[in-house]
Design a protein around this motif. Structure first.
Motif, short mmCIF file in Angstrom:
data_model
loop_
_atom_site.label_atom_id
_atom_site.label_comp_id
_atom_site.label_asym_id
_atom_site.label_seq_id
_atom_site.Cartn_x
_atom_site.Cartn_y
_atom_site.Cartn_z
N TRP A 49 -18.11 2.06 2.11
CA TRP A 49 -17.62 2.52 3.40
C TRP A 49 -18.81 3.06 4.20
N THR A 52 -18.30 6.88 7.26
CA THR A 52 -16.96 7.32 6.88
C THR A 52 -17.02 8.53 5.95
N VAL A 75 -13.47 7.62 10.33
CA VAL A 75 -14.44 6.53 10.44
C VAL A 75 -15.10 6.59 11.81
N GLY A 80 -16.74 1.50 8.93
CA GLY A 80 -15.64 0.82 8.26
C GLY A 80 -16.08 0.26 6.93
N SER A 81 -15.35 -0.76 6.46
CA SER A 81 -15.66 -1.32 5.15
C SER A 81 -15.22 -2.78 5.06
N PRO A 84 -12.90 -2.26 1.09
CA PRO A 84 -12.31 -0.93 1.12
C PRO A 84 -11.65 -0.51 -0.19
#
Length: 273
Positions: A49, A52, A75, A80-81, A84
């Motif tokens: 991530w 975040t 975030v 983001g990722s 995730p």
């Protein structure tokens, strides 16, 4: 009923002159994690991530609540990722309390904003990106999906609370109502994430005592909540974590409505060890 402001003001650090007392408590039957203790120094940084941080406000504990974890994610813009979820067994329920983001599910982009809900089935490919100019904040419930032989896997769901019908509890004149993001009669799903709304003065008029575990995050307003043998004052930003069979009731004293995000495990037989 359109949503108003949903609580999302986590972080910061109290001044050195502030009192140490708090309603934070962890018992054998329930826990209360007030918003006042969700500060910068208790956040987690997660693998894969970017930009975040997360407040992990529940996790499975032997002898306590054992079915789920709940995170509050923050975030940053552009963060983001692409990876995730590290556990292929885990399904996800997401509810956005501030900002905007894109969830790409199986190659299809879905725009989420404040008040949006998503259910992401276990073992499916998804990514998340904050495409806005302010931090995106959302609740993320993770649960190891309980497969049932002969029952198809549930589909993904993307919706918004404004597009969901609010169901009033019987004999309450609409003063106690629930927004259900997943069909309660669809046994393919093994969890629910709902919004429960009480108008000022409304109550849960008996001590609910049941097998479902609960995570209750207060989105708006304040109330007095009965947890096992105790009455606890709660307000927007507070979190309650209840193990199975913990008695509970509620009185919404006002002046405004009282709303919380509610997790519970459903639609499965109990495991026999």
């Amino acid at each position: 009923m359109k949503n108003t402001r949903l609580f999302s003001n986590m972080g910061g650090l109290p001044g050195q002159s502030e009192l140490l007392s708090s309603k934070a408590v962890f018992t054998t039957a329930y826990a209360v994690i007030p918003g006042s203790v969700m500060r910068d120094i208790v956040t987690s940084v997660l693998p894969h991530w970017a930009g975040t941080r997360a407040w992990i406000i529940s996790r499975p504990l032997t002898g306590f609540s054992e079915t789920f974890s709940q995170y509050i994610m923050e975030v940053a813009p552009g963060g983001g990722s692409d990876k995730p979820e590290p556990d292929a067994r885990a399904s996800a329920a997401i509810f956005v309390v501030d900002g905007e983001m894109i969830v790409t599910f199986e190659g299809e982009e879905k725009a989420l904003r404040t008040g949006s809900f998503a259910y992401l089935p276990a073992g499916r490919r998804w990514t998340l990106k904050n495409t806005g100019d302010v931090p995106a904040k959302f609740h993320w419930v993770r649960k190891a999906f309980e497969v049932v032989e002969g029952l198809k896997a549930p589909p993904a769901v993307f919706t918004h609370e404004d597009d969901c019908e609010i169901s009033a509890m019987p004999d309450t004149d609409g003063r106690w109502a629930t927004t259900r993001f997943l069909d309660p009669n669809d046994v393919r799903y093994d969890m629910h994430l709902n919004i429960v709304t009480f108008e000022p003065g409304a109550v849960i008029p008996f001590l609910e005592t049941h097998v479902m575990e609960h995570g209750l995050y207060v989105l708006e307003g304040r109330a007095v909540y009965r947890l096992n043998e105790d009455w606890v004052e709660v307000e927007a930003g507070d979190y309650m974590w209840l193990r199975a069979f913990c008695p509970q009731a509620c009185y919404a004293g006002g002046p405004g409505r009282f709303r919380y995000l509610l997790y519970k495990d459903v639609n499965r037989h109990t495991k026999l060890w």
